[in-house]
Structures are given as C-alpha cells and as structure tokens.
Design a protein around this motif. Structure first.
Motif, mmCIF file in Angstrom:
data_model
loop_
_atom_site.group_PDB
_atom_site.id
_atom_site.type_symbol
_atom_site.label_atom_id
_atom_site.label_comp_id
_atom_site.label_asym_id
_atom_site.label_seq_id
_atom_site.Cartn_x
_atom_site.Cartn_y
_atom_site.Cartn_z
ATOM 1 N N LYS A 1 0.831 -1.212 0.000
ATOM 2 C CA LYS A 1 0.000 0.000 0.000
ATOM 3 C C LYS A 1 0.862 1.257 0.000
ATOM 4 C CE LYS A 1 -3.745 -2.238 2.574
ATOM 5 N NZ LYS A 1 -4.515 -2.256 3.853
ATOM 6 N N GLU A 2 2.111 1.126 0.475
ATOM 7 C CA GLU A 2 3.045 2.248 0.497
ATOM 8 C C GLU A 2 3.989 2.205 -0.711
ATOM 9 O OE1 GLU A 2 5.035 2.465 4.247
ATOM 10 O OE2 GLU A 2 3.228 1.970 5.392
ATOM 11 N N LYS A 3 3.594 1.416 -1.726
ATOM 12 C CA LYS A 3 4.376 1.300 -2.969
ATOM 13 C C LYS A 3 5.731 0.650 -2.736
ATOM 14 C CE LYS A 3 1.041 3.654 -4.898
ATOM 15 N NZ LYS A 3 -0.016 2.941 -5.673
ATOM 16 N N LEU A 4 5.845 -0.147 -1.684
ATOM 17 C CA LEU A 4 7.082 -0.860 -1.400
ATOM 18 C C LEU A 4 6.824 -2.341 -1.654
ATOM 19 C CD1 LEU A 4 9.983 -0.645 -0.457
ATOM 20 C CD2 LEU A 4 9.191 -0.794 1.905
ATOM 21 N N VAL A 5 7.290 -2.843 -2.789
ATOM 22 C CA VAL A 5 7.001 -4.210 -3.207
ATOM 23 C C VAL A 5 8.072 -5.156 -2.672
ATOM 24 C CG1 VAL A 5 6.575 -5.740 -5.169
ATOM 25 C CG2 VAL A 5 5.922 -3.318 -5.302
ATOM 26 N N VAL A 6 7.668 -5.993 -1.704
ATOM 27 C CA VAL A 6 8.568 -6.991 -1.131
ATOM 28 C C VAL A 6 7.794 -8.303 -1.014
ATOM 29 C CG1 VAL A 6 10.078 -7.603 0.785
ATOM 30 C CG2 VAL A 6 9.694 -5.204 0.235
ATOM 31 N N ASP A 7 8.310 -9.362 -1.591
ATOM 32 C CA ASP A 7 7.657 -10.658 -1.473
ATOM 33 C C ASP A 7 7.673 -11.110 -0.016
ATOM 34 O OD1 ASP A 7 6.649 -13.165 -3.033
ATOM 35 O OD2 ASP A 7 8.132 -13.934 -1.613
ATOM 36 N N HIS A 8 6.597 -11.770 0.416
ATOM 37 C CA HIS A 8 6.508 -12.160 1.823
ATOM 38 C C HIS A 8 7.609 -13.138 2.220
ATOM 39 C CE1 HIS A 8 4.241 -15.385 -0.205
ATOM 40 N NE2 HIS A 8 4.534 -16.138 0.826
ATOM 41 N N GLU A 9 8.050 -14.003 1.282
ATOM 42 C CA GLU A 9 9.137 -14.936 1.623
ATOM 43 C C GLU A 9 10.457 -14.190 1.783
ATOM 44 O OE1 GLU A 9 9.235 -17.949 2.560
ATOM 45 O OE2 GLU A 9 7.097 -18.326 2.333
ATOM 46 N N THR A 10 10.661 -13.158 0.969
ATOM 47 C CA THR A 10 11.866 -12.327 1.113
ATOM 48 C C THR A 10 11.847 -11.635 2.471
ATOM 49 O OG1 THR A 10 11.949 -11.944 -1.266
ATOM 50 C CG2 THR A 10 13.148 -10.394 0.130
ATOM 51 N N LEU A 11 10.704 -11.095 2.834
ATOM 52 C CA LEU A 11 10.554 -10.424 4.119
ATOM 53 C C LEU A 11 10.805 -11.397 5.266
ATOM 54 C CD1 LEU A 11 9.852 -7.565 5.073
ATOM 55 C CD2 LEU A 11 7.454 -8.252 5.160
ATOM 56 N N ARG A 12 10.322 -12.624 5.114
ATOM 57 C CA ARG A 12 10.530 -13.645 6.144
ATOM 58 C C ARG A 12 12.021 -13.955 6.308
ATOM 59 N NH1 ARG A 12 6.496 -17.082 7.296
ATOM 60 N NH2 ARG A 12 5.693 -16.874 5.165
#
Length: 224
Positions: free
Chosen positions: A31-42
C-alpha cells in the motif's frame, strides 16, 4: 536494494506491526508502494533474528465438500473476542458466510449474541440476496431447543420455516470448520486493521466493516 530493505525492516520494527506475519506485512508495505515478497521479508527477519518459525500441528480431517453454487447454504455463527484489544468493550462479531465461496455476506459487531441480532442479519441477507436453501449453525439455544420433548421452534427456526429455508445444526465444532477458519482469519487481520485505524467502539467498527468486507472477500473468497 539495500535502501528498500532497510526501509521495509524499519517499518516492520514499528510497535504497531510487531505481531504482523510476513504475508500480512507485505500487503501493508504494498500500500506504500514498497514491493517486497513475503518470503523475502521472512528471510530478512530470520537473518536479523526478529522472526521465529512456528509450526502448528494439525490433525488430519476430511473436509466437507463445498456446496456447488452461491446461496445453496449459508453458515452463521458468532465470535466472542477482545476485538478492540482493550481499547473498547469486548463484544461479539456475528457473521454469515456463503458455503460455496467462503465470502462474508454480512457481519456485524453486537454487545451480545442474541436472537434479535441473527434475525436482523437474516433480514439483511434475504433483502439483498434472496432466501438461501439452507442455514448451517451450531446447536446454540438460539438455533434449536435442546429438550427433545419441547416441539416449539425457536424464533429463528420459525423465521426460517416461514421462509422455506432448511435449518441444519452441526453436531461438532469441526463440522462447521469453514466459518471457524474465517473467524480465525478475522481475529488476526481484522483486529490489526482496526488497530491501525484507531477503532475502539462498536459503531465505528461496524462502519469499518463496510469497506473491510469487500477487501476480505477479494483476498479469501473462491469461485463456486
């Protein structure tokens, strides 16, 4: 890029996001235009030691097949929970879901689970979608009498009989697992969404549902 990674982790470190899972946090970052895959974030969180892996043991159960079309069966139930995390009174969320699609067709926060609340929900549902073929619930005294010698229907049973809608009661909590799983999702995601919105009372929470339910159905609903 390192700059975006630092920005995402800094956002995640904020206290209001402390109990967000990677999947939900990835949706909020988007929603803040910050595209990060959830697995990358994990993986990032695991690398810095701020995320722990929790594995839940689940008993294998044979799931009941969904009804084939919309309106064939509506599951209804109430969930008593600290929906406002202490910011407001404890209350009950009553919900109607379509069995075929798992879409939330109606939901409302009420002070207590009551016949009046379910009748109000039934009226709203029928006015908008028509009469369902069947309504599926637990064996709460609102839905059925426990004394086999008492043949007088409950007020809700009488309403369903008048509409020509079959009333079905589950014999175990697992039998109505579809709506139980919806409540588990809401106790996680809806609670956190209301926290971010600063909601602390029933009236504001019900207004919030008007915008939240379409988002929930778009995310978790399935095609019949």
């Amino acid at each position: 890029p390192p700059q975006e990674r630092a920005r995402a982790l800094a956002r995640y470190a904020e206290e209001r996001y402390a109990d967000f899972g990677p999947t939900l946090m990835a949706e909020h970052l988007l929603k803040e235009k910050l595209v990060v895959d959830h697995e990358t974030l994990r993986r990032w969180r695991l690398a810095e030691g701020t995320h722990t892996v929790r594995r839940r043991k689940q008993k294998h159960r044979q799931w009941r097949e969904r009804k084939p079309c919309f309106g064939a069966m509506v599951q209804l139930d109430g969930s008593h929970h600290d929906w406002f995390e202490g910011r407001g009174p404890r209350c009950c969320l009553i919900a109607f879901i379509d069995d075929a699609s798992s879409c939330l067709m109606w939901a409302c926060f009420v002070p207590v689970e009551s016949t009046r609340a379910y009748l109000a929900g039934l009226a709203r549902y029928v006015a908008r979608y028509g009469v369902p073929v069947a309504c599926y619930s637990d064996r709460h005294s609102i839905f059925t009498k426990h004394d086999p010698e008492d043949l007088v229907p409950t007020q809700l049973e009488r309403a369903l009989q008048t509409l020509g809608c079959e009333a079905i009661q589950a014999t175990t909590p697992q039998a109505k697992g579809r709506i139980e799983r919806v409540f588990q999702t809401l106790q996680d995601r809806l609670v956190k969404a209301m926290r971010l919105a600063g909601i602390a009372d029933i009236a504001c929470a019900n207004d919030f549902l008007d915008t939240y339910l379409p988002h929930h159905n778009g995310r978790f609903g399935v095609s019949p």
